[in-house]
Enzyme design. Sequence first.
Site, mmCIF file in Angstrom:
data_model
loop_
_atom_site.group_PDB
_atom_site.id
_atom_site.type_symbol
_atom_site.label_atom_id
_atom_site.label_comp_id
_atom_site.label_asym_id
_atom_site.label_seq_id
_atom_site.Cartn_x
_atom_site.Cartn_y
_atom_site.Cartn_z
ATOM 1 N N LYS A 116 0.811 -1.221 0.000
ATOM 2 C CA LYS A 116 0.000 0.000 0.000
ATOM 3 C C LYS A 116 0.838 1.262 0.000
ATOM 4 O O LYS A 116 0.428 2.292 -0.532
ATOM 5 C CB LYS A 116 -0.913 0.003 1.218
ATOM 6 C CG LYS A 116 -1.931 -1.101 1.202
ATOM 7 C CD LYS A 116 -2.791 -0.933 2.412
ATOM 8 C CE LYS A 116 -3.900 -1.939 2.430
ATOM 9 N NZ LYS A 116 -4.917 -1.518 3.379
ATOM 10 N N GLY A 164 -8.332 -6.203 5.272
ATOM 11 C CA GLY A 164 -9.402 -6.569 6.205
ATOM 12 C C GLY A 164 -9.304 -5.844 7.541
ATOM 13 O O GLY A 164 -9.746 -6.334 8.567
ATOM 14 N N ILE A 203 -8.881 10.559 8.741
ATOM 15 C CA ILE A 203 -9.971 11.404 8.265
ATOM 16 C C ILE A 203 -11.163 11.091 9.172
ATOM 17 O O ILE A 203 -11.616 9.945 9.237
ATOM 18 C CB ILE A 203 -10.302 11.101 6.776
ATOM 19 C CG1 ILE A 203 -9.032 11.190 5.900
ATOM 20 C CG2 ILE A 203 -11.380 12.044 6.259
ATOM 21 C CD1 ILE A 203 -8.350 12.541 5.862
ATOM 22 N N HIS A 208 -16.672 5.799 2.813
ATOM 23 C CA HIS A 208 -15.823 4.968 1.951
ATOM 24 C C HIS A 208 -16.524 4.860 0.606
ATOM 25 O O HIS A 208 -17.622 4.313 0.516
ATOM 26 C CB HIS A 208 -15.639 3.581 2.579
ATOM 27 C CG HIS A 208 -14.893 2.620 1.701
ATOM 28 N ND1 HIS A 208 -13.670 2.094 2.034
ATOM 29 C CD2 HIS A 208 -15.199 2.104 0.484
ATOM 30 C CE1 HIS A 208 -13.252 1.291 1.064
ATOM 31 N NE2 HIS A 208 -14.171 1.280 0.106
ATOM 32 N N LYS A 237 -16.792 -4.063 5.492
ATOM 33 C CA LYS A 237 -18.051 -3.616 4.899
ATOM 34 C C LYS A 237 -19.221 -4.538 5.251
ATOM 35 O O LYS A 237 -19.035 -5.744 5.376
ATOM 36 C CB LYS A 237 -17.889 -3.568 3.374
ATOM 37 C CG LYS A 237 -16.806 -2.590 2.934
ATOM 38 C CD LYS A 237 -16.351 -2.859 1.513
ATOM 39 C CE LYS A 237 -15.127 -2.017 1.174
ATOM 40 N NZ LYS A 237 -14.470 -2.431 -0.059
ATOM 41 N N ARG A 291 -8.537 -7.283 -7.842
ATOM 42 C CA ARG A 291 -9.357 -8.501 -7.952
ATOM 43 C C ARG A 291 -10.816 -8.086 -8.046
ATOM 44 O O ARG A 291 -11.135 -6.910 -7.896
ATOM 45 C CB ARG A 291 -9.168 -9.348 -6.693
ATOM 46 C CG ARG A 291 -9.415 -8.506 -5.452
ATOM 47 C CD ARG A 291 -9.466 -9.295 -4.179
ATOM 48 N NE ARG A 291 -9.380 -8.451 -3.001
ATOM 49 C CZ ARG A 291 -10.382 -7.748 -2.482
ATOM 50 N NH1 ARG A 291 -11.571 -7.766 -3.052
ATOM 51 N NH2 ARG A 291 -10.205 -7.002 -1.415
HETATM 52 P P1 ADP Z 1 -7.890 -2.804 4.590
HETATM 53 O O1 ADP Z 1 -7.218 -3.212 3.329
HETATM 54 O O2 ADP Z 1 -7.265 -3.329 5.842
HETATM 55 O O3 ADP Z 1 -9.372 -3.007 4.539
HETATM 56 P P2 ADP Z 1 -8.103 0.032 3.959
HETATM 57 O O4 ADP Z 1 -6.945 0.912 3.704
HETATM 58 O O5 ADP Z 1 -8.931 -0.391 2.791
HETATM 59 O O6 ADP Z 1 -7.595 -1.249 4.763
HETATM 60 O O7 ADP Z 1 -9.057 0.691 5.006
HETATM 61 C C1 ADP Z 1 -10.197 0.036 5.518
HETATM 62 C C2 ADP Z 1 -11.147 1.048 6.125
HETATM 63 O O8 ADP Z 1 -10.487 1.812 7.135
HETATM 64 C C3 ADP Z 1 -11.657 2.073 5.128
HETATM 65 O O9 ADP Z 1 -12.795 1.650 4.463
HETATM 66 C C4 ADP Z 1 -11.981 3.242 6.047
HETATM 67 O O10 ADP Z 1 -13.215 3.002 6.677
HETATM 68 C C5 ADP Z 1 -10.893 3.162 7.088
HETATM 69 N N1 ADP Z 1 -9.733 4.055 6.760
HETATM 70 C C6 ADP Z 1 -8.611 3.739 6.081
HETATM 71 N N2 ADP Z 1 -7.767 4.785 5.998
HETATM 72 C C7 ADP Z 1 -8.369 5.811 6.661
HETATM 73 C C8 ADP Z 1 -8.004 7.162 6.970
HETATM 74 N N3 ADP Z 1 -6.833 7.696 6.614
HETATM 75 N N4 ADP Z 1 -8.879 7.900 7.689
HETATM 76 C C9 ADP Z 1 -10.045 7.383 8.098
HETATM 77 N N5 ADP Z 1 -10.446 6.132 7.864
HETATM 78 C C10 ADP Z 1 -9.620 5.330 7.152
#
Ligand code: ADP
Length: 457
Positions: A116, A164, A203, A208, A237, A291
């Site tokens: 990432k 996750g 944030i 999302h 989700k 994916r």
């Molecule tokens: P993963 O791959 O572990 O699911 P993500 O980066 O997709 O991680 O983040 C999962 C969730 O975490 C996002 O949908 C959001 O709700 C929250 N999130 C991620 N980054 C941020 C951020 N910088 N500020 C606020 N919420 C975040």
Amino acid sequence: MLKRILIANRGEIAARIIRSCLEMNIETVAVFSAADRGALFTTLATQAVCIGAAPTGASYLNQDAILEAARLTGADAIHPGFGFLSENADFARRVQEAGLTWIGPTPEVIEQLGDKNTAKRIMREHLVPCVPGSDGLLNSPEEAIKLAEEAGYPVLLKATAGGGGKGMREVAGPDELPEAYASAAAEAKAAFGNGDLYLEKLIVNPRHIEVQILGDEQGHIVHLGTRDCTLQRNHQKLVEEAPAIYLAKTDRMRLEQAAVKAAEAVGYSNAGTVEFVVSGSDFYFIEMNTRIQVEHPVTEMLTGVNIVREQIRIASGMPLDFSQDEVQFLGHAIECRINAEDPTHGFNPSPGTIENLLLPSGFGVRVDSVLHQGYQVSPFYDSMIAKIIVHGRSRNEAIARMRRVLAETVIDGVKTTMPLDYMLMYNADYIANRIDTGFIGRNLDLLLRPWGDSPTL
Ligand code: ADP
């Protein structure tokens, strides 16, 4: 065109992929663990091969066994679905080295985006807005404290190999940081074999919102619009919808363009999803998933585009047979995930036997599930057992349909998230679309109380 596809997955997504193959006159090979003998996805397939015992390491993550099954059955391609090996660049490479087609982006792109921190660097270079934070990986808690001060608290520590919601910690101030750093790194190391962390500004109360992308090997990239996946529990989700009408049309178009730019930045091919957190009308890239996603059906309901069909055609080397202008967006779609979990006890998994079952049907309804009476929900696998998707001409029509559909559905024998899904459809804030990613967590008690409120639509 591919002739025989092995599906390296199980459950509803395996069945969903097999069904599209059948419609395309492509033979299918299901692989299954001892726990899935006789499961629907194995009987739908042209042939099925047992690849090992129930634990995932022995079966669905057993690369040697899967490649051997492909060789024995003469498969010419592998579709990984989601989870398991779907974002494993080494496996994608081994599939290709075995002379098979990998139905997904190239191993190099999976590698770049799977890390990432690297993904964010590429996006920054291509002027895709990213959450402010560290420029690269963190070397120590002291460095994190320094960067957090510059970004401003609260911040989020995130694992570069994360997924996750694992390896992620919210930090409110410098006192909390060293401990959060240690526990996030340890969790990521245990889950992904890589404890490297980076830092982002948290944030506060974001939404999302993500964009579905399709790219062919000739370099054409189109988007299939937005999905709003704001309703989450523990950063995972639960309910998704399309399109993300929270954003005004012009902001939505800006987001879609940013996602196309993100995909172009890495020369993306096949299906992928660009994920953003959104605050007001500002959006920030968080990651790109290489994916098919769990929530892809809402996009399919909206656009009529069969994403699995497109994945297979793209992997066969065929160009997309429609342009961006030809993608139509009609009405509104909502998906409720049904997980065998107990929402009243921290969403703990609830394995067991399905005793009574009635799945819904009717106008505008799609059910992706492999449940049947007597089905054993295994403790070895993900707790998601069904997805119920509805389509309506408007969001309100879709909500009304989801209320009807969930009331009709019976799944007895295991605890599920269905009561929570149901109560959300009657929640005044959800109906008014006043939600953020923390909404379920903050309101769980109210949502689980029978009939808190029941506004008419
Ligand atoms: P993963 O791959 O572990 O699911 P993500 O980066 O997709 O991680 O983040 C999962 C969730 O975490 C996002 O949908 C959001 O709700 C929250 N999130 C991620 N980054 C941020 C951020 N910088 N500020 C606020 N919420 C975040």
